[in-house]
Design a protein around this motif. Structure first.
Motif, mmCIF file in Angstrom:
data_model
loop_
_atom_site.group_PDB
_atom_site.id
_atom_site.type_symbol
_atom_site.label_atom_id
_atom_site.label_comp_id
_atom_site.label_asym_id
_atom_site.label_seq_id
_atom_site.Cartn_x
_atom_site.Cartn_y
_atom_site.Cartn_z
ATOM 1 N N ASN A 192 0.832 -1.197 0.000
ATOM 2 C CA ASN A 192 0.000 0.000 0.000
ATOM 3 C C ASN A 192 0.868 1.249 0.000
ATOM 4 O O ASN A 192 0.618 2.205 -0.749
ATOM 5 C CB ASN A 192 -0.923 -0.016 1.222
ATOM 6 N N PHE A 193 1.906 1.255 0.830
ATOM 7 C CA PHE A 193 2.820 2.395 0.881
ATOM 8 C C PHE A 193 3.558 2.561 -0.441
ATOM 9 O O PHE A 193 3.716 3.685 -0.933
ATOM 10 C CB PHE A 193 3.817 2.215 2.025
ATOM 11 N N LEU A 194 4.018 1.465 -1.042
ATOM 12 C CA LEU A 194 4.723 1.551 -2.318
ATOM 13 C C LEU A 194 3.799 2.058 -3.421
ATOM 14 O O LEU A 194 4.242 2.771 -4.327
ATOM 15 C CB LEU A 194 5.306 0.185 -2.691
ATOM 16 N N ALA A 195 2.513 1.688 -3.342
ATOM 17 C CA ALA A 195 1.551 2.212 -4.314
ATOM 18 C C ALA A 195 1.377 3.716 -4.139
ATOM 19 O O ALA A 195 1.282 4.459 -5.126
ATOM 20 C CB ALA A 195 0.218 1.497 -4.159
ATOM 21 N N TYR A 196 1.352 4.169 -2.884
ATOM 22 C CA TYR A 196 1.265 5.613 -2.621
ATOM 23 C C TYR A 196 2.501 6.334 -3.150
ATOM 24 O O TYR A 196 2.391 7.382 -3.804
ATOM 25 C CB TYR A 196 1.109 5.858 -1.120
ATOM 26 N N VAL A 197 3.680 5.787 -2.888
ATOM 27 C CA VAL A 197 4.925 6.414 -3.342
ATOM 28 C C VAL A 197 4.952 6.511 -4.866
ATOM 29 O O VAL A 197 5.447 7.491 -5.429
ATOM 30 C CB VAL A 197 6.146 5.625 -2.820
ATOM 31 N N SER A 198 4.426 5.502 -5.536
ATOM 32 C CA SER A 198 4.449 5.487 -6.998
ATOM 33 C C SER A 198 3.601 6.597 -7.607
ATOM 34 O O SER A 198 3.879 7.071 -8.706
ATOM 35 C CB SER A 198 3.951 4.134 -7.518
ATOM 36 N N GLU A 199 2.549 7.007 -6.900
ATOM 37 C CA GLU A 199 1.686 8.080 -7.407
ATOM 38 C C GLU A 199 1.025 8.790 -6.237
ATOM 39 O O GLU A 199 -0.132 8.527 -5.898
ATOM 40 C CB GLU A 199 0.634 7.526 -8.359
ATOM 41 N N PRO A 200 1.742 9.698 -5.580
ATOM 42 C CA PRO A 200 1.209 10.354 -4.379
ATOM 43 C C PRO A 200 -0.073 11.138 -4.620
ATOM 44 O O PRO A 200 -0.863 11.334 -3.693
ATOM 45 C CB PRO A 200 2.352 11.288 -3.953
ATOM 46 N N SER A 201 -0.292 11.601 -5.838
ATOM 47 C CA SER A 201 -1.462 12.432 -6.129
ATOM 48 C C SER A 201 -2.620 11.633 -6.708
ATOM 49 O O SER A 201 -3.572 12.220 -7.230
ATOM 50 C CB SER A 201 -1.074 13.552 -7.111
ATOM 51 N N LYS A 202 -2.583 10.316 -6.622
ATOM 52 C CA LYS A 202 -3.610 9.507 -7.268
ATOM 53 C C LYS A 202 -5.002 9.800 -6.724
ATOM 54 O O LYS A 202 -5.967 9.933 -7.492
ATOM 55 C CB LYS A 202 -3.299 8.024 -7.095
ATOM 56 N N LEU A 203 -5.139 9.892 -5.404
ATOM 57 C CA LEU A 203 -6.457 10.141 -4.827
ATOM 58 C C LEU A 203 -7.003 11.493 -5.269
ATOM 59 O O LEU A 203 -8.187 11.614 -5.598
ATOM 60 C CB LEU A 203 -6.396 10.067 -3.299
ATOM 61 N N GLN A 204 -6.141 12.515 -5.287
ATOM 62 C CA GLN A 204 -6.578 13.829 -5.742
ATOM 63 C C GLN A 204 -6.955 13.784 -7.224
ATOM 64 O O GLN A 204 -7.929 14.414 -7.643
ATOM 65 C CB GLN A 204 -5.480 14.868 -5.511
ATOM 66 N N ARG A 205 -6.181 13.023 -8.006
ATOM 67 C CA ARG A 205 -6.480 12.907 -9.433
ATOM 68 C C ARG A 205 -7.832 12.238 -9.655
ATOM 69 O O ARG A 205 -8.638 12.684 -10.484
ATOM 70 C CB ARG A 205 -5.377 12.101 -10.127
ATOM 71 N N LEU A 206 -8.090 11.164 -8.923
ATOM 72 C CA LEU A 206 -9.364 10.463 -9.086
ATOM 73 C C LEU A 206 -10.541 11.318 -8.642
ATOM 74 O O LEU A 206 -11.601 11.326 -9.281
ATOM 75 C CB LEU A 206 -9.328 9.147 -8.305
ATOM 76 N N ASP A 207 -10.355 12.039 -7.518
ATOM 77 C CA ASP A 207 -11.436 12.893 -7.041
ATOM 78 C C ASP A 207 -11.725 14.017 -8.031
ATOM 79 O O ASP A 207 -12.890 14.345 -8.309
ATOM 80 C CB ASP A 207 -11.082 13.476 -5.672
ATOM 81 N N LEU A 208 -10.675 14.622 -8.567
ATOM 82 C CA LEU A 208 -10.857 15.686 -9.556
ATOM 83 C C LEU A 208 -11.439 15.130 -10.849
ATOM 84 O O LEU A 208 -12.266 15.780 -11.505
ATOM 85 C CB LEU A 208 -9.521 16.381 -9.831
ATOM 86 N N GLY A 209 -11.007 13.914 -11.209
ATOM 87 C CA GLY A 209 -11.485 13.310 -12.451
ATOM 88 C C GLY A 209 -12.986 13.125 -12.479
ATOM 89 O O GLY A 209 -13.623 13.256 -13.538
ATOM 90 N N LYS A 210 -13.591 12.820 -11.340
ATOM 91 C CA LYS A 210 -15.047 12.654 -11.286
ATOM 92 C C LYS A 210 -15.756 13.957 -11.678
ATOM 93 O O LYS A 210 -16.742 13.940 -12.422
ATOM 94 C CB LYS A 210 -15.462 12.232 -9.883
ATOM 95 N N TRP A 211 -15.240 15.094 -11.171
ATOM 96 C CA TRP A 211 -15.857 16.377 -11.489
ATOM 97 C C TRP A 211 -15.626 16.756 -12.951
ATOM 98 O O TRP A 211 -16.504 17.339 -13.592
ATOM 99 C CB TRP A 211 -15.315 17.462 -10.564
ATOM 100 N N VAL A 212 -14.450 16.425 -13.468
ATOM 101 C CA VAL A 212 -14.165 16.707 -14.878
ATOM 102 C C VAL A 212 -15.105 15.913 -15.779
ATOM 103 O O VAL A 212 -15.670 16.441 -16.749
ATOM 104 C CB VAL A 212 -12.697 16.391 -15.210
ATOM 105 N N LEU A 213 -15.283 14.635 -15.473
ATOM 106 C CA LEU A 213 -16.173 13.804 -16.276
ATOM 107 C C LEU A 213 -17.634 14.268 -16.165
ATOM 108 O O LEU A 213 -18.383 14.226 -17.147
ATOM 109 C CB LEU A 213 -16.042 12.339 -15.851
ATOM 110 N N LEU A 214 -18.012 14.700 -14.958
ATOM 111 C CA LEU A 214 -19.368 15.228 -14.787
ATOM 112 C C LEU A 214 -19.557 16.482 -15.629
ATOM 113 O O LEU A 214 -20.602 16.657 -16.289
ATOM 114 C CB LEU A 214 -19.626 15.525 -13.317
ATOM 115 N N TYR A 215 -18.545 17.347 -15.624
ATOM 116 C CA TYR A 215 -18.615 18.565 -16.440
ATOM 117 C C TYR A 215 -18.734 18.219 -17.925
ATOM 118 O O TYR A 215 -19.555 18.795 -18.655
ATOM 119 C CB TYR A 215 -17.376 19.423 -16.203
#
Length: 236
Positions: A193-216
């Motif tokens: 889990n930690f290595l997955a976070y290190v590989s892409e620290p902004s993944k959660l922010q990207r996914l959360d933002l992506g939902k709003w972009v797709l909705l738009y």
């Protein structure tokens, strides 16, 4: 129209799933079931990483200060428990071992693990760390189902114990480790889990933002498509 809408929702489901395609492997990969929103798991994984992995492997794309912020840790907690090769909180997670020394001692330079979870997949890492077994034919005396003839020894053997392969190709316990099988699996899951976070620290922010972009984009489509039909009605 129906085809366009169906394609949109299929793409939406694929993007929101966040699933990576597992790398080809000789072993059947077990599902890691990680959760990047579980800060307690990430904290335990960070502790395992610095205690057992950072002797040889760096994560040079990650800064201690960024990790402290994302994992809900104070800078003092990081300094006291997770920083062993530097006193500067803004430094990256590098190691003191030189690449040329590692090449001379091990025959190969241990890879930087900054993006290992993206290049190998979390399921591969989870399987790899749980499928070491004794093998007298190798230099290290161990082998791995997910990575045949791997050069890295089983650094977590004290926790898992050693396993052997029976006549049917199944791994069976040879010696008992400090942790039970379930406890060891949880330890490995936290590390992955930690290595997955290190590989892409902004993944959660990207996914959360992506939902709003797709909705738009979807709302824009509902407006743009009728406008397109109205604009071209005299042409068609």
């Amino acid at each position: 129209m129906k085809h366009i809408v169906l394609t949109f929702f299929l793409s939406l489901g694929w993007l929101l799933s966040g699933q990576a395609v597992a790398a080809p492997s000789g072993a059947k990969l077990d599902s890691a079931h990680i959760n990047l929103r579980d800060q307690a798991s990430l904290q335990r994984g960070a502790q395992t990483f610095v205690n057992y992995c950072m002797g040889c492997h760096a994560a040079s794309f990650m800064r201690y200060s960024r990790m402290a912020k994302d994992l809900g840790l104070s800078e003092d907690m990081v300094r006291q428990n997770l920083m062993f090769v530097t006193d500067t909180i803004g430094d990256t997670m590098t190691i003191s071992m030189r690449a040329e020394d590692a090449q001379k001692w091990f025959g190969v330079t241990p890879p930087d693990l900054s993006v290992i979870a993206r290049s190998r997949s979390v399921d591969w890492l989870y399987t790899y760390l749980r499928t070491y077994y004794l093998d007298d034919s190798t230099v290290m005396g161990t082998n791995n189902l997910a990575f045949s003839n791997v050069g890295m020894p089983h650094v977590l053997w004290e926790q898992q114990g050693y396993k052997t392969m029976d006549a049917d190709g199944n791994l069976v316990s040879a010696t008992q480790g400090n942790l039970s099988s379930r406890e060891y699996d949880l330890m490995v899951r936290d590390l992955v889990n930690f290595l997955a976070y290190v590989s892409e620290p902004s993944k959660l922010q990207r996914l959360d933002l992506g939902k709003w972009v797709l909705l738009y984009l979807f709302i824009f489509f509902l407006v743009a498509y009728p406008l397109k039909r109205a604009y071209w009605k005299d042409v068609h």
